[in-house]
Enzyme design. Structure first.
Site, PDB file in Angstrom:
ATOM      1  N   THR A 142       5.813   5.605  -6.004  1.00 35.55           N
ATOM      2  CA  THR A 142       6.971   5.370  -6.877  1.00 35.55           C
ATOM      3  C   THR A 142       7.601   6.690  -7.315  1.00 35.55           C
ATOM      4  O   THR A 142       8.830   6.823  -7.341  1.00 35.55           O
ATOM      5  CB  THR A 142       6.529   4.570  -8.121  1.00 35.55           C
ATOM      6  OG1 THR A 142       5.868   3.398  -7.664  1.00 35.55           O
ATOM      7  CG2 THR A 142       7.700   4.191  -8.997  1.00 35.55           C
TER       8      THR A 142
ATOM      9  N   HIS B  60      -1.614   7.632 -13.544  1.00 34.25           N
ATOM     10  CA  HIS B  60      -2.319   6.487 -12.975  1.00 34.25           C
ATOM     11  C   HIS B  60      -3.816   6.599 -13.262  1.00 34.25           C
ATOM     12  O   HIS B  60      -4.315   7.684 -13.542  1.00 34.25           O
ATOM     13  CB  HIS B  60      -2.106   6.402 -11.454  1.00 34.25           C
ATOM     14  CG  HIS B  60      -0.759   5.854 -11.079  1.00 34.25           C
ATOM     15  ND1 HIS B  60       0.360   6.642 -10.966  1.00 34.25           N
ATOM     16  CD2 HIS B  60      -0.353   4.576 -10.817  1.00 34.25           C
ATOM     17  CE1 HIS B  60       1.400   5.878 -10.635  1.00 34.25           C
ATOM     18  NE2 HIS B  60       1.005   4.620 -10.544  1.00 34.25           N
TER      19      HIS B  60
ATOM     20  N   THR C   7       0.842  -1.204   0.000  1.00 37.97           N
ATOM     21  CA  THR C   7       0.000   0.000   0.000  1.00 37.97           C
ATOM     22  C   THR C   7       0.876   1.253   0.000  1.00 37.97           C
ATOM     23  O   THR C   7       1.879   1.305   0.709  1.00 37.97           O
ATOM     24  CB  THR C   7      -0.928  -0.003   1.229  1.00 37.97           C
ATOM     25  OG1 THR C   7      -1.762  -1.153   1.148  1.00 37.97           O
ATOM     26  CG2 THR C   7      -1.795   1.244   1.291  1.00 37.97           C
TER      27      THR C   7
ATOM     28  N   LYS D 256      -7.073   5.974  -8.352  1.00 40.96           N
ATOM     29  CA  LYS D 256      -5.946   5.977  -7.402  1.00 40.96           C
ATOM     30  C   LYS D 256      -6.184   7.013  -6.310  1.00 40.96           C
ATOM     31  O   LYS D 256      -6.562   8.151  -6.578  1.00 40.96           O
ATOM     32  CB  LYS D 256      -4.623   6.254  -8.143  1.00 40.96           C
ATOM     33  CG  LYS D 256      -3.414   6.141  -7.214  1.00 40.96           C
ATOM     34  CD  LYS D 256      -2.111   6.041  -7.979  1.00 40.96           C
ATOM     35  CE  LYS D 256      -0.901   6.042  -7.052  1.00 40.96           C
ATOM     36  NZ  LYS D 256      -0.879   4.943  -6.089  1.00 40.96           N
TER      37      LYS D 256
HETATM   38  P1  NAD Z   1      -8.199  -1.045  -4.691  1.00 38.66           P
HETATM   39  O1  NAD Z   1      -8.994   0.082  -4.125  1.00 38.66           O
HETATM   40  O2  NAD Z   1      -8.608  -1.648  -5.989  1.00 38.66           O
HETATM   41  O3  NAD Z   1      -8.134  -2.246  -3.638  1.00 38.66           O
HETATM   42  C1  NAD Z   1      -7.935  -2.084  -2.264  1.00 38.66           C
HETATM   43  C2  NAD Z   1      -8.796  -3.135  -1.579  1.00 38.66           C
HETATM   44  O4  NAD Z   1      -8.433  -3.168  -0.199  1.00 38.66           O
HETATM   45  C3  NAD Z   1     -10.294  -2.787  -1.653  1.00 38.66           C
HETATM   46  O5  NAD Z   1     -11.005  -3.932  -2.086  1.00 38.66           O
HETATM   47  C4  NAD Z   1     -10.646  -2.406  -0.211  1.00 38.66           C
HETATM   48  O6  NAD Z   1     -11.978  -2.768   0.135  1.00 38.66           O
HETATM   49  C5  NAD Z   1      -9.626  -3.228   0.563  1.00 38.66           C
HETATM   50  N1  NAD Z   1      -9.316  -2.689   1.907  1.00 38.66           N
HETATM   51  C6  NAD Z   1      -9.083  -1.398   2.246  1.00 38.66           C
HETATM   52  N2  NAD Z   1      -8.790  -1.313   3.556  1.00 38.66           N
HETATM   53  C7  NAD Z   1      -8.849  -2.585   4.045  1.00 38.66           C
HETATM   54  C8  NAD Z   1      -8.650  -3.154   5.325  1.00 38.66           C
HETATM   55  N3  NAD Z   1      -8.356  -2.395   6.391  1.00 38.66           N
HETATM   56  N4  NAD Z   1      -8.800  -4.501   5.472  1.00 38.66           N
HETATM   57  C9  NAD Z   1      -9.100  -5.286   4.412  1.00 38.66           C
HETATM   58  N5  NAD Z   1      -9.305  -4.796   3.159  1.00 38.66           N
HETATM   59  C10 NAD Z   1      -9.163  -3.467   2.990  1.00 38.66           C
HETATM   60  O7  NAD Z   1      -6.699  -0.517  -4.762  1.00 38.66           O
HETATM   61  P2  NAD Z   1      -5.480  -1.175  -5.552  1.00 38.66           P
HETATM   62  O8  NAD Z   1      -5.369  -0.526  -6.885  1.00 38.66           O
HETATM   63  O9  NAD Z   1      -5.519  -2.654  -5.437  1.00 38.66           O
HETATM   64  O10 NAD Z   1      -4.267  -0.581  -4.687  1.00 38.66           O
HETATM   65  C11 NAD Z   1      -4.148  -0.854  -3.323  1.00 38.66           C
HETATM   66  C12 NAD Z   1      -2.899  -0.159  -2.786  1.00 38.66           C
HETATM   67  O11 NAD Z   1      -1.748  -0.718  -3.396  1.00 38.66           O
HETATM   68  C13 NAD Z   1      -2.862   1.339  -3.114  1.00 38.66           C
HETATM   69  O12 NAD Z   1      -2.250   2.012  -2.038  1.00 38.66           O
HETATM   70  C14 NAD Z   1      -1.984   1.404  -4.339  1.00 38.66           C
HETATM   71  O13 NAD Z   1      -1.341   2.652  -4.499  1.00 38.66           O
HETATM   72  C15 NAD Z   1      -0.995   0.313  -4.018  1.00 38.66           C
HETATM   73  N6  NAD Z   1      -0.306  -0.264  -5.161  1.00 38.66           N
HETATM   74  C16 NAD Z   1       0.956  -0.659  -4.920  1.00 38.66           C
HETATM   75  C17 NAD Z   1       1.666  -1.299  -5.914  1.00 38.66           C
HETATM   76  C18 NAD Z   1       3.058  -1.776  -5.591  1.00 38.66           C
HETATM   77  O14 NAD Z   1       3.713  -2.386  -6.472  1.00 38.66           O
HETATM   78  N7  NAD Z   1       3.539  -1.569  -4.377  1.00 38.66           N
HETATM   79  C19 NAD Z   1       1.091  -1.521  -7.161  1.00 38.66           C
HETATM   80  C20 NAD Z   1      -0.212  -1.102  -7.381  1.00 38.66           C
HETATM   81  C21 NAD Z   1      -0.914  -0.488  -6.359  1.00 38.66           C
END
Ligand code: NAD
Length: 258
Positions: free
Chosen positions: A156, A145, A89, A149
């Site tokens: 990054t 993005h 995250t 987002k």
């Molecule tokens: P998204 O909104 O599609 O998915 C997040 C999911 O997490 C949702 O289904 C939400 O209901 C769930 N959620 C939120 N809080 C929660 C909790 N406390 N307990 C359980 N579930 C919970 O978002 P995404 O596009 O999948 O991105 C998620 C995170 O990952 C973002 O912060 C994004 O910036 C990051 N990300 C990181 C990378 C990486 O390589 N590190 C790549 C893509 C996205």
């Protein structure tokens, strides 16, 4: 087999990780966790649930792509249970960053703002490009993005800017998030970051190095979240046997190269 608890399982990244796990030999999806207000779609491998404390046990690897609060809570739970953590995250606040650092004193944690091996290569290419051009060349970052987002600039982009700022010896306040109005001439010790949001862009980062009469651009484009998921699986394999500590994707890639 390494049991995996996936937090944020119904999200874009959660689904990409679950899909990548289908073909993985030594990894199994033990449970998929979603927050109570998000209906769990059900189906697939691994039981769906809303309470990670009901499932996380010593020897598990927790993978979380959820929310800043979800990341902090996952770190605390992993430390209590003796489970390793892979955390992706972005946009964490100080309290959540501290929760991860504190947990890393008791368990192994891999944390990366970007799990793509291509972005790791971009960071390395940036380091060598900065060493090759004059220190007076300006550094600007443009990231794109998808429209959903939550955080800006991307984790990054911040990482790339911090890499460049520390290589140049710039002060901590050198990062300029967008520009508007009469901003005057550009200070030399400044790195601009510009965030575009729209459509379905998975992740696009361009670093521009601009000199007098010439410029170059280093750019990485993620077309598919599978690019991140492959790095996540490598991190799971690494963290499952690592000593307690706070690790990066560079540590994972370094261990794989040995
Ligand atoms: P998204 O909104 O599609 O998915 C997040 C999911 O997490 C949702 O289904 C939400 O209901 C769930 N959620 C939120 N809080 C929660 C909790 N406390 N307990 C359980 N579930 C919970 O978002 P995404 O596009 O999948 O991105 C998620 C995170 O990952 C973002 O912060 C994004 O910036 C990051 N990300 C990181 C990378 C990486 O390589 N590190 C790549 C893509 C996205």
């Amino acid at each position: 087999m390494i049991p995996i608890v996936l937090i944020g399982a119904a999200g874009r990244m959660g689904r990409a990780v679950a899909e990548a796990l289908v073909g993985a030999d030594n990894l199994c999806l033990k449970a998929r966790i979603e927050r109570p207000e998000t209906p769990a779609p059900g189906g697939g491998v691994g039981a769906w649930g809303h309470d990670p404390s009901a499932v996380v046990a010593r020897g598990d690897v927790v993978v979380e792509f959820s929310s800043p609060a979800g990341a902090g809570a996952a770190a605390q739970l992993c430390a209590e249970r003796g489970a390793a953590l892979v955390s992706g995250t972005t946009g964490l606040g100080t309290a959540e960053e501290e929760a991860l650092r504190a947990a890393a004193r008791r368990v192994a944690i891999v944390r990366a703002a970007n799990f793509s091996l291509g972005v790791l290569a971009l960071r390395r290419a940036l380091a060598s490009a900065l060493a090759a051009v004059p220190g007076s060349w300006d550094v600007e970052i443009v990231e794109r993005h998808h429209r959903h987002k939550q955080d800006a600039p991307s984790g990054t982009a911040l990482q790339l800017a911090q890499d460049a700022a520390s290589r140049r010896g710039y002060p901590a306040d050198a990062l300029r998030l967008g520009r508007s109005g009469r901003v005057g001439p550009r200070p030399e010790a400044e790195i601009g970051i510009h965030s575009l949001r729209g459509g379905t862009w998975v992740g696009d980062h361009a670093v521009v190095l601009a000199g007098r009469g010439e410029w170059l651009e280093l750019r990485h484009v993620a077309e598919d979240r599978g690019a991140f998921a492959q790095g996540v699986l490598a991190a799971v394999g690494f963290v499952a046997t690592a000593a307690p500590g706070f690790y990066t994707l560079e540590d994972v890639a370094g261990a794989a190269a040995q």
